[in-house]
Enzyme design. Structure first.
Site, PDB file in Angstrom:
ATOM      1  N   HIS A 187     -26.466  25.285 -24.620  1.00  9.57           N
ATOM      2  CA  HIS A 187     -26.383  26.654 -25.135  1.00  9.57           C
ATOM      3  C   HIS A 187     -25.829  26.587 -26.410  1.00  9.57           C
ATOM      4  CE1 HIS A 187     -25.898  27.104 -20.675  1.00  9.57           C
ATOM      5  NE2 HIS A 187     -26.372  27.805 -20.821  1.00  9.57           N
ATOM      6  N   HIS A 230     -34.043  28.193 -22.727  1.00 10.01           N
ATOM      7  CA  HIS A 230     -34.089  26.652 -22.284  1.00 10.01           C
ATOM      8  C   HIS A 230     -35.746  26.285 -21.706  1.00 10.01           C
ATOM      9  CE1 HIS A 230     -29.995  27.045 -22.189  1.00 10.01           C
ATOM     10  NE2 HIS A 230     -29.825  28.008 -21.127  1.00 10.01           N
TER      11      HIS A 230
END
Ligand SMILES: Nc1ncnc2c1ncn2[C@@H]1O[C@H](COP(=O)(O)OP(=O)(O)O)[C@@H](O)[C@H]1O
Ligand SMILES: Nc1ncnc2c1ncn2[C@@H]1O[C@H](COP(=O)(O)OP(=O)(O)O)[C@@H](O)[C@H]1O
Ligand SMILES: [Mg+2]
Ligand SMILES: [Mg+2]
Ligand SMILES: [Mg+2]
Ligand SMILES: [Mg+2]
Lengths: 210, 332, 332, 210
Positions: free
Chosen positions: B218, B56
């Site tokens: 994700h 991320h």
């Protein structure tokens, strides 16, 4: 070497290690359908860390060795599977302080199931590893306590039950874990954690019957 | 799929090494994937820490520094860090005034942070936890594990970090963090799936004429697959969902984030921002600040998310307070 | 190929509108694609301006602000701005002390800037021009239009802008800019081609096992196609070429940029940075600062470039001077 | 309306407008092989801006109208093609102050060629639009001055020469423009700017013969 039980554990771990690496891509692929494509990688990383400690484990009593397997998983796997698998094993390891027999195996199974459901809050039908664990543990209990089957036969029945549990996850939508975000789109896919639970149980059975 | 990597199993380790190489003001705690400030934890401040799976970037370690995070723990790609690493981070960043853990609402993260906090508490550290669940794509219902934590988390880092830098106590810092959580919403869309280093293939397949609404960070499949849309339609869809969820209306003040998922060019984010501003102007909503860029990504995914946070004077002061981190610098 | 856009012909216009919407400290000159500071040109400073085709965001307008650029002109995607827009920018940003145009070495850019400068000079503005040609992939020979200007240009913006902010005169600001040009080198690699909004298809095709070395920033094919490499091999290849060209060696001090081309995740850039640092340490070259991120991109291209600039005390002071722009903020 | 010459110019511009839009993708595609994939888009944007001024142009004398075409291209196209096409047209427009005849056409062509080579510094064989322009202009001159052909026939010969010029760019490496960065890899591709020059000349010829 600390006895027969620990030796059996090491055999089982070797088998599980081989199996989880064989199935790493498959489990990750299952997770990519309903989750985030890492379950196989998470477990492969965890079991490798465990078998790296093989020599240390060999020196331990069974309960200590099993506890070490649990703590290793907790500190290497991460994600949801780490605390669920590792924490439940860790917590249930206490039941093995007198070694492995039908009674302690039963106690271990029940303690594992309890910790897992307590920790994750999932119930059967939520499309998680609980759907493999719960029928397996209940079947194991009944086979030993009511049908008086020898532990190996009881384990074989438990594995069958887990297999049906995995199949049961396919038509469900999920209420726990990442698959829950998918709503009805999770329907039609088997749960990765239930599937890996089945693989591990199959290897335990293979070790026992060997 | 091609990537600029070496062995996928070294991905997180090498990334963190490169990060501390580029930023001498950051260092790794030995034998961990935890990044902290090189000059040590500020002893007169509450430590705000965060963490979660990798992939991320710049989240999480990119927000470590003066005025934001005291530490960040990186798990494997998309996998929560382990409890013992989190415990280590909490112990090491505590300067005596306690530690606030900012956790995104995923079962893995919550379980590991819980255990890590318990472990650190046994060592006498005062710990509080705030769970961010800003993703409005998923209804909080019996059928889910609650809403996910996504890009709004960065605003929690900023406000809690600024409050801590003011010298506030742990309860106050936690209160401010909760206030952001209560007022922030996000929704995302994917044009392509991300490709994880280990799998090396898209997590999900999207046709050339499809996009996926309500994705998380994700590579999880989203909540709805639909036909391609123009930038304006995408902005409208995401903004409507968020505004509706927050119930923000005319006369209120907000901060927005148009966030890239990693593979989307900045120019496209500006095109989205144009529409977001147009819409908020039309609805009489006052924009205190508009952030545009890659704040919380999903590896190489093409796509974006729109975050809206209702703010008042307390929050705007905290958002405007100076900070210096690799990913966000605010001048005095 | 999917993009978050509306009509491709509105790409640049809408991007600039979104940009000034997000940054009230920037504004567009009416009827142009020129972005300047909202608070007007600083009357006591030389104005440093730049510009070029769009598609390289945050370049160019992302560097407009205090301590860097006074203005930036955006052409169509990969197409130099027109001379009259450049003339308008020069006229509008002149605060009475003259204007330095930072031009990347492409024939279109040079021709348009030349004409634009001539037009502004007719209106009495003092103009100087510095042409950046840092791309070491292409030999400067009879057979080329000289070397291309790429990511090193951002360092020229920073140093010239800082010098201007000190109050230096036009000759001095130009001298500093030339000094950076003389000491900077860059080389890039593409893993995928970019896709322009109008064409909607990759500019060149690369197989799954191929990468393209020595690419520019316009989706031009590079100078050599080769098999895929690890991150460390890529870092070595790019760094070797640049160090060799600059002749930098042990005991010297440099600033580096590991630059993403738009579609590459930040995590991969850190993995490259790790190796760049390792290599420079091993060669005894001192790194004053390492920038990692998307500074000069090529739309959605996956790939990166490595820039090295030899620095002395004058340049490090200028690089460390405070600035506040959308894409780069340096605190006091 | 300002006379026959301007009317002819407007006809030519309409044809060129249609042609460049038809060939926009093709020219961009050529440019993607040796450049940056924008040549067709650049010219399409430019000619659209020109034809938008149709009504204004109609009011002008030929030289003023042509000059306006040039300035419009300069201020709308950008890149290399903008100043090269637009600047050369702008500069050469002065030759048309007496209207269009064989002599002024000749002067226009030569002035265009001169400004183009001066501005871009390219010589024949550098694989640029100069490779279409130079043979076309030389052929046009010879046909009129030495062979005394009528202007239309001379123009037809010039178009043929430009066509051969475009073909000539294929086997060359480039020394100017973005294609020069490609070294030997540019060999085998025709130059986009030479190709667009040919298309425009073909439309001029079609207008003249109509
Ligand atoms: N709350 C829960 N209770 C029980 N099992 C769960 C729960 N959440 C997730 N799981 C199990 O964990 C599996 C996913 O593990 P993994 O992919 O390793 O972790 P993560 O979801 O963090 O990526 C699921 O397939 C499911 O079986
Ligand atoms: N120096 C030059 N002299 C003459 N023609 C040139 C020169 N540089 C480029 N060209 C022409 O310009 C064409 C490219 O135009 P275009 O793609 O619109 O601009 P850019 O190269 O700026 O993207 C080339 O095909 C070539 O014919
Ligand atoms: Mg998973
Ligand atoms: Mg995970
Ligand atoms: Mg161009
Ligand atoms: Mg071009």
């Amino acid at each position: 070497m600390s006895g027969e039980d620990t030796e059996a554990l090491l055999d089982a771990l070797d088998r599980i290690d081989a199996r989880l690496h064989d199935e790493q891509a498959y489990l990750t692929d299952l997770d990519s359908r309903v989750g985030d494509a890492d379950h196989g990688n998470n477990l492969a990383r965890g079991i490798s860390a465990v078998t790296e400690k093989r020599d240390d484990l060999a020196e331990m009593e069974l309960d200590e060795a099993v506890k070490t397997v649990g703590t290793t998983l907790v500190s290497e796997v991460g994600g949801a599977a780490g605390p669920l698998y590792g924490g439940s094993i860790m917590s249930a390891s206490q039941t093995l302080d007198g070694g492995l027999d039908a009674e302690s195996a039963l106690a271990f199974a029940e303690a594992y199931r309890e910790k897992l459901t307590e920790r994750g809050g999932a119930r059967p039908g939520d499309k998680t590893m609980v759907d493999a664990v719960t029928p397996a543990v209940h079947t194991f209990q009944r086979a030993i306590e009511e049908d008086d089957l020898p532990p190996i036969d009881a384990l074989a029945k438990a594995v069958d039950a887990a297999r049906r549990g995995v199949a049961y996850t396919v038509p469900l939508r999920a209420s726990k874990g990442r698959a829950s975000y998918l709503g009805l789109r999770a329907v039609g896919h088997r749960d990765p954690g239930a599937t890996s639970t089945l693989f591990i149980l199959e290897e335990l059975l293979a070790t026992a019957t060997d | 799929m091609k990537k600029l990597i070496n062995d996928p199993t070294d991905y997180v380790d090498e990334m963190l090494d490169g990060m501390v190489a580029a930023y001498p003001e950051l260092r790794r705690l030995p034998e961990t994937e935890v990044v902290v400030r090189t000059d040590g934890p500020p002893t007169d401040e509450v430590a705000v820490v965060s963490g979660g799976g990798s992939g991320h970037e710049p989240t999480h370690a990119g927000y470590v520094g003066d005025g934001m995070l005291a530490g960040a723990a990186a798990g494997a790609v998309f996998t929560s860090p382990t409890a013992d690493q989190l415990a280590e981070m909490v112990r090491e960043t505590d300067g005596g005034r306690g530690v606030l853990c900012v956790v995104k609402n995923y079962e893995g993260d919550v379980m590991n942070f819980d255990t890590g906090a318990e472990m650190a508490e046994l060592d006498g550290v005062e710990v509080q936890q705030v769970v961010v669940d800003d993703d409005v794509a998923v209804e909080d219902s019996l059928y889910t594990s609650g809403r996910r934590g996504v890009c709004g988390t960065v605003l929690v880092h900023k406000c809690a970090g600024a409050k801590a830098a003011e010298g506030a106590d742990l309860d106050e810092v936690a209160r401010v963090a909760e206030k952001v959580v209560d007022n922030v919403g996000t929704m995302g869309v994917a044009l392509t799936s991300c490709v994880t280093p280990e799998k090396g293939e898209p997590t999900f397949e999207l046709a050339e004429d499809e996009i996926e609404l309500g994705i998380g960070i994700h590579g999880e499949p989203g909540v709805e697959r639909t036909g391609t849309m123009t930038a304006d339609e995408v902005a409208d869809t995401l903004l409507d969902a968020v505004l509706d969820d927050l119930g923000v209306g005319s006369g209120e003040e907000v901060v927005t984030i148009v966030n890239g998922m990693g593979g989307t060019p900045l120019s496209e984010l500006y095109i989205l921002q144009r529409r977001v501003t147009e819409r908020l102007d039309a609805e009489g909503i006052d924009v205190h600040d508009a952030w545009v860029g890659d704040y919380m990504t999903s590896l190489d995914m093409m796509g974006c998310s729109v975050t809206v946070c209702r703010v008042d004077d307390e929050l705007t002061d905290l958002l405007d307070a100076p900070t210096e981190t690799p990913a966000l610098t605010v001048r005095e």
